[in-house]
Design an enzyme around this catalytic site. Structure first.
Site, PDB file in Angstrom:
ATOM      1  N   GLY A  12       0.792  -1.237   0.000  1.00  0.00           N
ATOM      2  CA  GLY A  12       0.000   0.000   0.000  1.00  0.00           C
ATOM      3  C   GLY A  12       0.819   1.280   0.000  1.00  0.00           C
ATOM      4  N   THR A  13       2.094   1.205  -0.423  1.00  0.00           N
ATOM      5  CA  THR A  13       2.892   2.446  -0.397  1.00  0.00           C
ATOM      6  C   THR A  13       2.390   3.455  -1.436  1.00  0.00           C
ATOM      7  OG1 THR A  13       4.608   1.671  -1.937  1.00  0.00           O
ATOM      8  CG2 THR A  13       4.966   1.219   0.401  1.00  0.00           C
ATOM      9  N   ASN A  14       1.838   2.970  -2.544  1.00  0.00           N
ATOM     10  CA  ASN A  14       1.274   3.906  -3.526  1.00  0.00           C
ATOM     11  C   ASN A  14      -0.002   4.555  -2.988  1.00  0.00           C
ATOM     12  OD1 ASN A  14       2.722   4.079  -6.268  1.00  0.00           O
ATOM     13  ND2 ASN A  14       2.882   1.925  -5.706  1.00  0.00           N
ATOM     14  N   MET A  92      -3.431  -7.469  -7.329  1.00  0.00           N
ATOM     15  CA  MET A  92      -2.851  -8.637  -7.989  1.00  0.00           C
ATOM     16  C   MET A  92      -3.879  -9.515  -8.718  1.00  0.00           C
ATOM     17  SD  MET A  92       0.207  -7.944  -7.484  1.00  0.00           S
ATOM     18  CE  MET A  92       1.100  -9.393  -8.020  1.00  0.00           C
ATOM     19  N   LEU A  95      -8.446  -7.736 -14.165  1.00  0.00           N
ATOM     20  CA  LEU A  95      -9.868  -7.395 -14.245  1.00  0.00           C
ATOM     21  C   LEU A  95     -10.452  -7.913 -15.552  1.00  0.00           C
ATOM     22  CD1 LEU A  95      -9.700  -3.735 -12.916  1.00  0.00           C
ATOM     23  CD2 LEU A  95     -10.188  -5.833 -11.634  1.00  0.00           C
ATOM     24  N   ASN A 109      -3.584   2.250 -13.767  1.00  0.00           N
ATOM     25  CA  ASN A 109      -2.709   1.315 -13.063  1.00  0.00           C
ATOM     26  C   ASN A 109      -1.306   1.889 -13.015  1.00  0.00           C
ATOM     27  OD1 ASN A 109      -1.857  -1.205 -11.904  1.00  0.00           O
ATOM     28  ND2 ASN A 109      -1.122  -1.862 -13.928  1.00  0.00           N
ATOM     29  N   HIS A 111       2.660   0.481 -13.126  1.00  0.00           N
ATOM     30  CA  HIS A 111       3.433  -0.722 -13.403  1.00  0.00           C
ATOM     31  C   HIS A 111       4.929  -0.416 -13.222  1.00  0.00           C
ATOM     32  CE1 HIS A 111       4.348  -4.609 -15.121  1.00  0.00           C
ATOM     33  NE2 HIS A 111       5.303  -4.006 -15.822  1.00  0.00           N
TER      34      HIS A 111
HETATM   35  C1  GRF Z   1       4.191  -1.432  -7.307  1.00  0.00           C
HETATM   36  O1  GRF Z   1       5.519  -1.779  -7.616  1.00  0.00           O
HETATM   37  C2  GRF Z   1       3.369  -1.241  -8.546  1.00  0.00           C
HETATM   38  O2  GRF Z   1       4.106  -0.744  -9.614  1.00  0.00           O
HETATM   39  C3  GRF Z   1       2.878  -2.643  -8.840  1.00  0.00           C
HETATM   40  O3  GRF Z   1       2.630  -3.188  -7.565  1.00  0.00           O
HETATM   41  C4  GRF Z   1       3.453  -2.562  -6.603  1.00  0.00           C
HETATM   42  C5  GRF Z   1       2.566  -2.047  -5.504  1.00  0.00           C
HETATM   43  O4  GRF Z   1       3.304  -1.523  -4.452  1.00  0.00           O
HETATM   44  N1  GRF Z   1       1.722  -2.621  -9.704  1.00  0.00           N
HETATM   45  P1  GRF Z   1       2.637  -0.912  -3.160  1.00  0.00           P
HETATM   46  O5  GRF Z   1       1.742  -1.979  -2.564  1.00  0.00           O
HETATM   47  O6  GRF Z   1       1.870   0.307  -3.546  1.00  0.00           O
HETATM   48  O7  GRF Z   1       3.801  -0.588  -2.288  1.00  0.00           O
END
Ligand code: GRF
Length: 203
Positions: A12-14, A92, A95, A109, A111
């Site tokens: 969940g860092t994003n 993960m 869809l 998304n 990536h």
């Molecule tokens: C990230 O590396 C993103 O690019 C990929 O999944 C990872 C998610 O990271 N789709 P986080 O859970 O947001 O840290």
């Protein structure tokens, strides 16, 4: 208020980067709901701490996608929050058609590679093993193919001789935390247009 729904399975860092950016820049953007297929996803903890509505909707039958009934639950929950944009942040599951049709042009998304190079899983490791000199991250709209939708923003990360998969992924994630919030900001401001595969940014 422009409302987003965030789907995450992992750390969940994003999600955290989005929350922090919205606060810092005082964006008129609300995270309406955080959904996860994984009860142990730290994204759910983050949502809880931040007072954001969250729900875990697990999938029991399949590993890489959602069964039609589970997918319906996701759609129903996102619609109940009047979500304008669905942000996949390490979700993960691939869809399927119904989901993509219901939110046509409204799913993005992030990536961890410079698409179209290295789609799929552990893209940073693919780039490292391939011997590429540069990799990075990409935000893109989601369409039927995996990691194939129109590209919105990209950031480049050099690959160092001493890199391990972990050190490289860490540096890629630092860039992810910059371009994902910026992508959401631009979309919320109506500054992103698409023509075929090309994304136009009107600043
Ligand atoms: C990230 O590396 C993103 O690019 C990929 O999944 C990872 C998610 O990271 N789709 P986080 O859970 O947001 O840290």
């Amino acid at each position: 208020m422009f409302t987003i729904g965030v789907l995450a399975s992992g750390k969940g860092t994003n999600l955290k980067a989005l929350i922090d950016y919205i606060k810092k820049e005082k964006l008129p953007v609300k995270i309406g709901v955080v959904l996860s297929d994984n009860p142990s996803s730290f994204a759910l903890e983050i949502a809880k701490e931040e007072g954001i509505t969250y729900q875990c909707i697990p999938e029991k039958k399949y590993k890489t996608f959602l069964s039609p009934s589970t997918e319906k639950e996701y759609i129903k929950t996102l619609n109940s929050q009047d979500v304008h944009l669905v942000c996949l942040a390490g979700f993960m599951r691939v869809l399927k058609k119904d989901f993509i049709q219901d939110f046509s042009g409204k799913i993005v998304n992030i990536h961890p590679s410079l698409l179209p190079a290295f789609p799929g899983l552990t893209a940073w490791e693919q780039a490292l093993n391939y011997g590429a000199r540069f990799t990075g991250c990409t935000t893109h709209f989601v369409e039927y193919g995996v990691d194939t939708g129109p590209i919105i923003l990209q950031a480049v990360v050099p690959i160092l001789m001493e890199d391990t998969p972990e050190t490289l992924h860490k540096r890629i994630q630092e860039k992810e935390h910059l371009i994902y919030p910026l992508t959401v900001k631009l979309i919320s401001e109506g500054k992103i247009g698409i023509s075929g595969r090309k994304v136009y940014i009107n600043t």
